[in-house]
Design a protein around this motif. Structure first.
Motif, PDB file in Angstrom:
ATOM      1  N   GLY A 163      -6.618   7.261   4.537  1.00 42.78           N
ATOM      2  CA  GLY A 163      -5.100   6.701   3.963  1.00 42.78           C
ATOM      3  C   GLY A 163      -4.865   7.057   2.467  1.00 42.78           C
ATOM      4  N   ASN A 164      -3.724   6.709   2.238  1.00 39.23           N
ATOM      5  CA  ASN A 164      -3.428   7.387   0.720  1.00 39.23           C
ATOM      6  C   ASN A 164      -2.873   5.669   0.041  1.00 39.23           C
ATOM      7  OD1 ASN A 164      -0.288   6.764   1.492  1.00 39.23           O
ATOM      8  ND2 ASN A 164      -0.736   7.923   3.186  1.00 39.23           N
ATOM      9  N   LEU A 165      -3.144   5.836  -1.196  1.00 42.29           N
ATOM     10  CA  LEU A 165      -2.913   4.958  -2.214  1.00 42.29           C
ATOM     11  C   LEU A 165      -1.938   5.410  -3.278  1.00 42.29           C
ATOM     12  CD1 LEU A 165      -3.853   1.785  -3.277  1.00 42.29           C
ATOM     13  CD2 LEU A 165      -5.269   2.937  -4.813  1.00 42.29           C
ATOM     14  N   SER A 166      -0.757   4.495  -3.565  1.00 40.40           N
ATOM     15  CA  SER A 166       0.336   5.022  -4.580  1.00 40.40           C
ATOM     16  C   SER A 166       0.317   3.646  -5.416  1.00 40.40           C
ATOM     17  CB  SER A 166       1.377   5.219  -4.039  1.00 40.40           C
ATOM     18  OG  SER A 166       1.865   4.020  -3.329  1.00 40.40           O
ATOM     19  N   ALA A 167       0.538   3.810  -6.775  1.00 36.25           N
ATOM     20  CA  ALA A 167       0.699   3.034  -7.882  1.00 36.25           C
ATOM     21  C   ALA A 167       1.701   3.471  -8.866  1.00 36.25           C
ATOM     22  CB  ALA A 167      -0.414   2.625  -8.354  1.00 36.25           C
ATOM     23  N   GLY A 168       2.588   2.568  -9.196  1.00 38.84           N
ATOM     24  CA  GLY A 168       3.494   2.990 -10.338  1.00 38.84           C
ATOM     25  C   GLY A 168       4.787   2.093 -10.505  1.00 38.84           C
ATOM     26  N   PRO A 169       5.518   2.298 -11.269  1.00 31.71           N
ATOM     27  CA  PRO A 169       6.807   1.445 -11.608  1.00 31.71           C
ATOM     28  C   PRO A 169       7.645   1.523 -10.388  1.00 31.71           C
ATOM     29  CG  PRO A 169       6.511   3.085 -13.483  1.00 31.71           C
ATOM     30  CD  PRO A 169       5.564   3.394 -12.376  1.00 31.71           C
ATOM     31  N   ALA A 170       8.253   0.306 -10.135  1.00 33.55           N
ATOM     32  CA  ALA A 170       9.246   0.252  -9.038  1.00 33.55           C
ATOM     33  C   ALA A 170      10.512  -0.314  -9.605  1.00 33.55           C
ATOM     34  CB  ALA A 170       8.619  -1.124  -8.058  1.00 33.55           C
ATOM     35  N   GLY A 171      11.008  -0.134 -10.759  1.00 34.62           N
ATOM     36  CA  GLY A 171      12.338  -0.284 -11.197  1.00 34.62           C
ATOM     37  C   GLY A 171      12.399  -1.785 -11.776  1.00 34.62           C
ATOM     38  N   SER A 172      13.158  -1.997 -12.629  1.00 34.27           N
ATOM     39  CA  SER A 172      13.373  -2.910 -13.572  1.00 34.27           C
ATOM     40  C   SER A 172      12.196  -3.712 -14.052  1.00 34.27           C
ATOM     41  CB  SER A 172      14.160  -4.210 -12.330  1.00 34.27           C
ATOM     42  OG  SER A 172      15.072  -3.813 -11.968  1.00 34.27           O
ATOM     43  N   GLY A 173      11.289  -2.921 -14.558  1.00 36.59           N
ATOM     44  CA  GLY A 173      10.076  -3.214 -15.307  1.00 36.59           C
ATOM     45  C   GLY A 173       8.964  -3.848 -14.202  1.00 36.59           C
ATOM     46  N   SER A 174       9.164  -3.851 -13.025  1.00 33.77           N
ATOM     47  CA  SER A 174       8.140  -4.275 -12.117  1.00 33.77           C
ATOM     48  C   SER A 174       7.154  -3.041 -11.598  1.00 33.77           C
ATOM     49  CB  SER A 174       8.865  -4.673 -10.622  1.00 33.77           C
ATOM     50  OG  SER A 174       9.502  -3.492 -10.084  1.00 33.77           O
ATOM     51  N   TRP A 175       6.101  -3.459 -10.924  1.00 29.46           N
ATOM     52  CA  TRP A 175       5.099  -2.611 -10.564  1.00 29.46           C
ATOM     53  C   TRP A 175       4.520  -2.820  -9.219  1.00 29.46           C
ATOM     54  CZ3 TRP A 175       2.940   1.277 -13.618  1.00 29.46           C
ATOM     55  CH2 TRP A 175       1.824   1.957 -13.128  1.00 29.46           C
ATOM     56  N   CYS A 176       4.341  -1.640  -8.457  1.00 26.13           N
ATOM     57  CA  CYS A 176       4.086  -1.690  -7.245  1.00 26.13           C
ATOM     58  C   CYS A 176       2.667  -0.949  -6.805  1.00 26.13           C
ATOM     59  CB  CYS A 176       5.277  -1.155  -6.331  1.00 26.13           C
ATOM     60  SG  CYS A 176       4.740  -1.099  -4.491  1.00 26.13           S
ATOM     61  N   LEU A 177       2.011  -1.666  -6.061  1.00 26.73           N
ATOM     62  CA  LEU A 177       0.588  -1.148  -5.725  1.00 26.73           C
ATOM     63  C   LEU A 177       0.570  -1.297  -3.933  1.00 26.73           C
ATOM     64  CD1 LEU A 177      -2.440   0.256  -6.136  1.00 26.73           C
ATOM     65  CD2 LEU A 177      -2.874  -2.424  -6.220  1.00 26.73           C
ATOM     66  N   ALA A 178       0.427   0.051  -3.468  1.00 28.42           N
ATOM     67  CA  ALA A 178       0.837   0.112  -1.967  1.00 28.42           C
ATOM     68  C   ALA A 178      -0.247   1.074  -1.476  1.00 28.42           C
ATOM     69  CB  ALA A 178       2.166   0.430  -1.592  1.00 28.42           C
ATOM     70  N   ALA A 179      -0.619   0.627  -0.140  1.00 25.80           N
ATOM     71  CA  ALA A 179      -1.447   1.480   0.757  1.00 25.80           C
ATOM     72  C   ALA A 179      -1.224   1.718   2.102  1.00 25.80           C
ATOM     73  CB  ALA A 179      -3.011   1.239   0.293  1.00 25.80           C
ATOM     74  N   ARG A 180      -1.477   2.644   2.712  1.00 21.29           N
ATOM     75  CA  ARG A 180      -1.291   2.975   3.988  1.00 21.29           C
ATOM     76  C   ARG A 180      -2.502   3.689   4.443  1.00 21.29           C
ATOM     77  NH1 ARG A 180      -0.067   6.490   8.243  1.00 21.29           N
ATOM     78  NH2 ARG A 180       1.231   5.490   9.950  1.00 21.29           N
ATOM     79  N   ILE A 181      -3.253   2.930   5.523  1.00 23.13           N
ATOM     80  CA  ILE A 181      -4.466   3.183   6.013  1.00 23.13           C
ATOM     81  C   ILE A 181      -4.290   3.273   7.652  1.00 23.13           C
ATOM     82  CG2 ILE A 181      -7.034   2.953   6.222  1.00 23.13           C
ATOM     83  CD1 ILE A 181      -6.542   0.836   3.828  1.00 23.13           C
ATOM     84  N   PRO A 182      -4.267   4.486   8.197  1.00 21.33           N
ATOM     85  CA  PRO A 182      -4.177   4.729   9.558  1.00 21.33           C
ATOM     86  C   PRO A 182      -5.295   4.352  10.494  1.00 21.33           C
ATOM     87  CG  PRO A 182      -4.639   6.945   8.526  1.00 21.33           C
ATOM     88  CD  PRO A 182      -4.508   5.784   7.514  1.00 21.33           C
ATOM     89  N   HIS A 183      -5.002   3.460  11.669  1.00 19.15           N
ATOM     90  CA  HIS A 183      -6.248   2.997  12.326  1.00 19.15           C
ATOM     91  C   HIS A 183      -6.835   4.518  13.125  1.00 19.15           C
ATOM     92  CE1 HIS A 183      -4.390  -1.081  12.787  1.00 19.15           C
ATOM     93  NE2 HIS A 183      -4.452  -0.922  11.540  1.00 19.15           N
ATOM     94  N   PRO A 184      -8.221   4.110  13.388  1.00 21.53           N
ATOM     95  CA  PRO A 184      -8.680   5.229  14.031  1.00 21.53           C
ATOM     96  C   PRO A 184      -7.969   5.569  15.601  1.00 21.53           C
ATOM     97  CG  PRO A 184     -10.561   3.811  13.350  1.00 21.53           C
ATOM     98  CD  PRO A 184      -9.018   3.103  12.922  1.00 21.53           C
ATOM     99  N   VAL A 185      -8.090   6.618  15.982  1.00 23.67           N
ATOM    100  CA  VAL A 185      -7.404   7.059  17.127  1.00 23.67           C
ATOM    101  C   VAL A 185      -8.178   6.290  18.436  1.00 23.67           C
ATOM    102  CG1 VAL A 185      -6.605   8.906  18.806  1.00 23.67           C
ATOM    103  CG2 VAL A 185      -6.647   9.361  16.360  1.00 23.67           C
ATOM    104  N   GLY A 186      -7.515   5.894  19.223  1.00 26.35           N
ATOM    105  CA  GLY A 186      -8.164   5.138  20.304  1.00 26.35           C
ATOM    106  C   GLY A 186      -8.951   3.744  20.198  1.00 26.35           C
ATOM    107  N   THR A 187      -8.627   3.397  18.878  1.00 31.38           N
ATOM    108  CA  THR A 187      -9.114   2.051  18.589  1.00 31.38           C
ATOM    109  C   THR A 187      -8.046   1.109  18.079  1.00 31.38           C
ATOM    110  OG1 THR A 187      -9.994   2.717  16.433  1.00 31.38           O
ATOM    111  CG2 THR A 187     -11.514   2.724  18.371  1.00 31.38           C
ATOM    112  N   PRO A 188      -7.272   0.733  18.896  1.00 34.19           N
ATOM    113  CA  PRO A 188      -6.246  -0.409  18.146  1.00 34.19           C
ATOM    114  C   PRO A 188      -6.463  -1.411  17.433  1.00 34.19           C
ATOM    115  CG  PRO A 188      -6.225  -0.440  20.732  1.00 34.19           C
ATOM    116  CD  PRO A 188      -7.281   0.527  20.350  1.00 34.19           C
ATOM    117  N   GLN A 189      -7.903  -1.861  17.886  1.00 30.04           N
ATOM    118  CA  GLN A 189      -8.398  -3.084  17.339  1.00 30.04           C
ATOM    119  C   GLN A 189      -9.767  -2.972  17.125  1.00 30.04           C
ATOM    120  OE1 GLN A 189      -6.620  -6.583  19.310  1.00 30.04           O
ATOM    121  NE2 GLN A 189      -8.660  -6.902  20.227  1.00 30.04           N
TER     122      GLN A 189
END
Length: 385
Positions: free
Chosen positions: A354-380
């Motif tokens: 996956g990928n991780l991002s961190a940084g300002p989100a405007g108006s003095g706020s801060w955002c930490l976000a991540a997107r981690i794709p699920h393995p192919v063929g294993t929905p859960q």
């Protein structure tokens, strides 16, 4: 300090050669009217020898100063500029006593030097002393500046290496923690699979042949999976760091529990959950827990009293985590922030693809976000609760 290294000019070898060549030409032009033809060739040869000594690299340092000083002592004021180069070199090398000695010897011995070009005639010694003093001052300034730049460069390099080592230590620590969590979550379950398939394999005589064959294959696969897991854990953990019992403490906790604890501590947290935790792989749930934990901790440290919004989406095709905090005031604590928490999270998320991002989100706020794709063929890939 090596004299040849200290005598390098800011303009490099070519700049030094040009300056020395100009000084030799000036000496020849100034000395020609005062010298008879029988001495002019010897004077020019002496100037060229001094120039060669000043331009020869890795020459023992006393040789060039002594040669130029002796030449100046005999020929007098036309050679004063070349002796100024020696003064400059000695000042850069912080050999002020040697510089003063060269000037004193040149002035004293010149009393018996060539009469037509003596430094003492028409008070030319005053001009020579002014040139040599200027050369010493410039040499001292440039030498100190060069040493300061070298010291600053060494400090910057030291800090760069230290930062790299601390970053690497943070990565290793996070990988070790990932290994401990994988051990807690996966090793126990694989061991149970291997154990139960082994028990069932003892009754294979009463089972249909295809079932017994599949059961043996399942037992072999589970045993090999345990071996592979052991190899992966060995690669993730730091080889020289002993694993303590505290490092192997199970950490399979839900993000909701973490948010409840933060609220109980007085932190303002709003949470939105989409999907069920068992819709995401176990490793993704562990990563989501760590991301929210780090974000809440940073909000307490750097934005006290701010509203923290947590959003976790476990649904395929990817686990999404987003934590945003509004502007706040830094907490009045004595805790030291290492600054490497995000590096460890980045290592964890990257290891899961996956990928991780961190940084300002405007108006003095801060955002930490991540997107981690699920393995192919294993929905859960988790345990239903």
């Amino acid at each position: 300090m090596n004299f040849s290294r200290a005598s390098q000019w800011a303009g490099g070898t070519a700049g030094r050669a040009g300056i020395v060549a100009v000084f030799v030409l000036s000496a020849a032009l100034n000395g020609a009217p005062a010298l008879s033809s029988q001495y002019l060739a010897l004077f020019i040869a002496s100037a060229l020898v001094c120039a060669a000594a000043l331009l020869t690299p890795r020459l023992p340092w006393p040789l060039a100063p002594c040669l130029v000083t002796a030449t100046t002592a005999w020929w007098g004021w036309p050679m004063a500029l070349l002796l100024g180069v020696v003064m400059y070199d000695l000042a850069i090398a912080r050999r002020l006593r040697a510089a003063a000695g060269c000037a004193a010897v040149a002035l004293a011995a010149n009393l018996a030097g060539y009469p037509a070009t003596r430094l003492w005639a028409e008070q030319r010694y005053a001009s020579a002393l002014l040139v040599w003093l200027f050369a010493v001052v410039v040499g001292l300034w440039l030498g100190n500046r060069r040493r300061l730049i070298q010291a600053l460069a060494a400090d910057v390099e030291h800090m760069r290496v230290e930062a790299r080592l601390r970053e690497e230590a943070a990565r290793i620590a996070e990988r070790s923690r990932i290994a401990a969590e994988m051990h807690d979550v996966l090793a126990h379950r694989l061991s149970l699979i291997a154990l139960h398939t082994g028990v069932l394999a003892t009754k294979s005589a009463t089972m249909p042949a295809p079932v017994a064959e599949r059961l043996a294959l399942l037992r072999t696969a589970s045993t090999e999976a345990l071996t592979d897991l052991r190899d992966v854990l060995g690669a993730l953990r730091e080889p020289d760091a002993p694993q303590t019992s505290a490092a192997l403490t199970p950490v399979m906790r839900d993000v909701q529990e973490l948010v409840d604890e933060a609220r109980a501590a007085g932190q303002r947290v709003a949470m939105t959950t989409e999907g069920r935790p068992d819709q995401a792989p176990t490793t993704h749930r562990l990563a989501a827990y760590r991301i929210v934990q780090e974000a809440l901790t940073n909000a307490r440290k750097h934005a006290e009293g701010a509203l923290v919004t947590v959003r976790v989406d476990y649904r395929p095709p990817a686990t999404l985590v987003e934590v945003v905090n509004t502007a706040g005031t830094p907490a009045n604590t004595l805790s030291v922030d290492s600054g490497y928490g995000l590096i460890g999270l980045g290592e964890r998320v990257t290891a899961l693809g996956g990928n991780l991002s961190a940084g300002p989100a405007g108006s003095g706020s801060w955002c930490l976000a991540a997107r981690i794709p699920h393995p192919v063929g294993t929905p859960q890939n988790g345990t239903r609760t």
